[in-house]
Write a protein that holds these residues in place. Structure first.
Motif, PDB file in Angstrom:
ATOM      1  N   GLN A 120       0.827  -1.208   0.000  1.00 56.07           N
ATOM      2  CA  GLN A 120       0.000   0.000   0.000  1.00 56.07           C
ATOM      3  C   GLN A 120       0.864   1.262   0.000  1.00 56.07           C
ATOM      4  O   GLN A 120       0.507   2.268  -0.615  1.00 56.07           O
ATOM      5  N   MET A 121       2.014   1.204   0.677  1.00 56.69           N
ATOM      6  CA  MET A 121       2.914   2.358   0.732  1.00 56.69           C
ATOM      7  C   MET A 121       3.434   2.746  -0.644  1.00 56.69           C
ATOM      8  O   MET A 121       3.698   3.926  -0.899  1.00 56.69           O
ATOM      9  N   VAL A 122       3.622   1.753  -1.526  1.00 54.53           N
ATOM     10  CA  VAL A 122       4.146   2.059  -2.864  1.00 54.53           C
ATOM     11  C   VAL A 122       3.039   2.060  -3.921  1.00 54.53           C
ATOM     12  O   VAL A 122       3.316   2.024  -5.121  1.00 54.53           O
ATOM     13  N   GLY A 123       1.790   2.122  -3.470  1.00 51.23           N
ATOM     14  CA  GLY A 123       0.671   2.297  -4.389  1.00 51.23           C
ATOM     15  C   GLY A 123       0.300   1.072  -5.204  1.00 51.23           C
ATOM     16  O   GLY A 123      -0.246   1.208  -6.306  1.00 51.23           O
ATOM     17  N   MET A 124       0.583  -0.128  -4.678  1.00 50.37           N
ATOM     18  CA  MET A 124       0.202  -1.362  -5.373  1.00 50.37           C
ATOM     19  C   MET A 124      -0.829  -2.102  -4.521  1.00 50.37           C
ATOM     20  O   MET A 124      -0.525  -2.494  -3.392  1.00 50.37           O
ATOM     21  N   GLU A 125      -2.012  -2.269  -5.036  1.00 43.75           N
ATOM     22  CA  GLU A 125      -3.108  -2.865  -4.288  1.00 43.75           C
ATOM     23  C   GLU A 125      -2.785  -4.322  -3.940  1.00 43.75           C
ATOM     24  O   GLU A 125      -2.624  -5.156  -4.846  1.00 43.75           O
ATOM     25  N   PRO A 126      -2.690  -4.670  -2.651  1.00 46.49           N
ATOM     26  CA  PRO A 126      -2.319  -6.038  -2.255  1.00 46.49           C
ATOM     27  C   PRO A 126      -3.226  -7.115  -2.835  1.00 46.49           C
ATOM     28  O   PRO A 126      -2.754  -8.173  -3.268  1.00 46.49           O
ATOM     29  N   SER A 127      -4.534  -6.862  -2.869  1.00 47.17           N
ATOM     30  CA  SER A 127      -5.464  -7.887  -3.355  1.00 47.17           C
ATOM     31  C   SER A 127      -5.251  -8.205  -4.833  1.00 47.17           C
ATOM     32  O   SER A 127      -5.600  -9.288  -5.301  1.00 47.17           O
ATOM     33  N   ILE A 128      -4.643  -7.268  -5.558  1.00 46.98           N
ATOM     34  CA  ILE A 128      -4.386  -7.473  -6.987  1.00 46.98           C
ATOM     35  C   ILE A 128      -3.019  -8.116  -7.222  1.00 46.98           C
ATOM     36  O   ILE A 128      -2.872  -9.020  -8.055  1.00 46.98           O
TER      37      ILE A 128
END
Length: 355
Positions: A120-128
């Protein structure tokens, strides 16, 4: 935090890579190591996690000699990001991130939560992204995973060896902004090796310029640019520009940190004849003063490009703006200084703009 005391490194073939090296990297600082190829910057960084051993002298972390640390525990406490990320291709992104936490016997739930937090800190959605394989990522996304994998076990120190140099300019600029934003949140001690002077001055709290195994100058980016110690520093700052860009693009893409001035006054001082930025005694921007009138002001981050800064001035119709690094005022810039700098770097010959 990290201290080099009279460190030397001579390789078996007689190459003297590092000569009488003395440097302290402060806790929570991002120090950029820069210099021409073969200057010893990568050797210096590799000595911190003992991938390279010094021939003489000592290196300390938190006042303790490196040689007194268990080498495995030392490396678990130091994140390492390379130009070639080398994610494990058969593992998912989450499994890649979990490698060091698992070695440190973290519980699965703790590791999973840490992976989600960093994504989340680097703007990448974990669920994806957590269940994807490295082959499904772009170069910029893979590099982001490399950074957060190095941070997964919450190390004290992060070493970054030209991590963005293989990326296209747009991806590289985006990752530079991510690292600056991330550092403001995590406040790790980072040693960042780069050959790009604009990257070094945009990211570094301080920049250490090396040549032939020795330190030439260690300073804040603005002091390095405004007060170069000698002709080598002046030449290096002037010459490190990307060959793929046109002359206009080269100058316009440079960060505003190249042309800072120091027309800032502390609260309580006042000069109605000048335009300047008023700041508090702890370096916080208060407002702008133009011709004796105080007004709200928008700060420019030090890694903003000159072209973007020109647009800010046009939008705000201001003559002077503060330049900040994080929340700290590090200088000011005027619209006239921007235009003068651009004009000094460009010349028109037969209708063609050259540098």
């Amino acid at each position: 935090m990290i201290e080099f005391r009279n460190v030397h490194k001579t390789y078996p073939d007689g190459t003297e890579a590092i000569k009488d090296f003395n440097l302290t990297v402060m806790e929570g600082e991002l120090l950029a190591l820069i210099g021409p190829s073969g200057c010893g910057k990568t050797t210096t960084m590799k000595m911190i996690n003992r991938l390279v051993e010094p021939t003489a002298g000592d290196i300390y972390i938190d006042g303790k000699k490196l040689k007194d640390y268990n080498i495995h525990e030392l490396r678990w406490n130091i994140g390492y990001v390379l130009q070639q990320i080398a994610l494990f291709p058969h593992m998912t992104i989450e499994e890649n991130i979990a490698v060091v936490p698992e070695m440190k016997k973290w519980k699965k739930k703790q590791t999973h939560e840490r992976a989600k937090e960093l994504m989340q800190m680097v703007g990448m959605e974990p669920s994806i992204y957590l269940k994807k394989k490295p082959s499904e990522l772009s170069g910029g996304q893979a590099q982001r995973i490399g950074v957060i994998r190095a941070l997964a076990a919450d190390p004290q120190i992060l070493l970054m060896d030209e991590p963005f140099s293989a990326l296209d300019p747009i991806s590289r600029e985006g990752l530079q902004k991510d690292i600056r934003k991330l550092q403001q949140q995590i406040k790790k001690t980072i040693v960042f090796v780069t050959h790009d002077i604009d990257e070094a001055t945009a990211l570094g709290d301080r920049v250490c310029l090396m040549n032939a195994g020795e330190i030439v100058q260690v300073d804040t980016p603005q002091k390095l640019i405004l007060e170069p110690r000698d002709s080598f520093v002046r030449s290096f700052i002037g010459d490190k520009q990307s060959p793929w860009q046109t002359a206009v693009d080269i100058v316009a893409a440079q960060s505003v940190s190249r042309i800072l001035t120091q027309t800032a006054y502390e609260e309580g001082e006042f000069d109605s004849e000048q335009s300047y930025i008023l700041s508090s005694d702890d370096g916080q921007v208060l407002c702008a003063v133009e011709h004796g009138k105080q007004q709200h002001v928008t700060a420019i981050p030090n890694d903003m490009s000159i072209l973007e800064a020109v647009g800010v001035f046009e939008e705000l119709t201001a003559s002077i703006l503060p330049v900040t690094k994080g929340e700290e005022l590090i200088g000011t810039i005027t619209q006239q200084e921007l235009l003068t700098y651009l004009a000094s770097k460009m010349e028109v010959k037969n209708g063609v703009v050259t540098q």
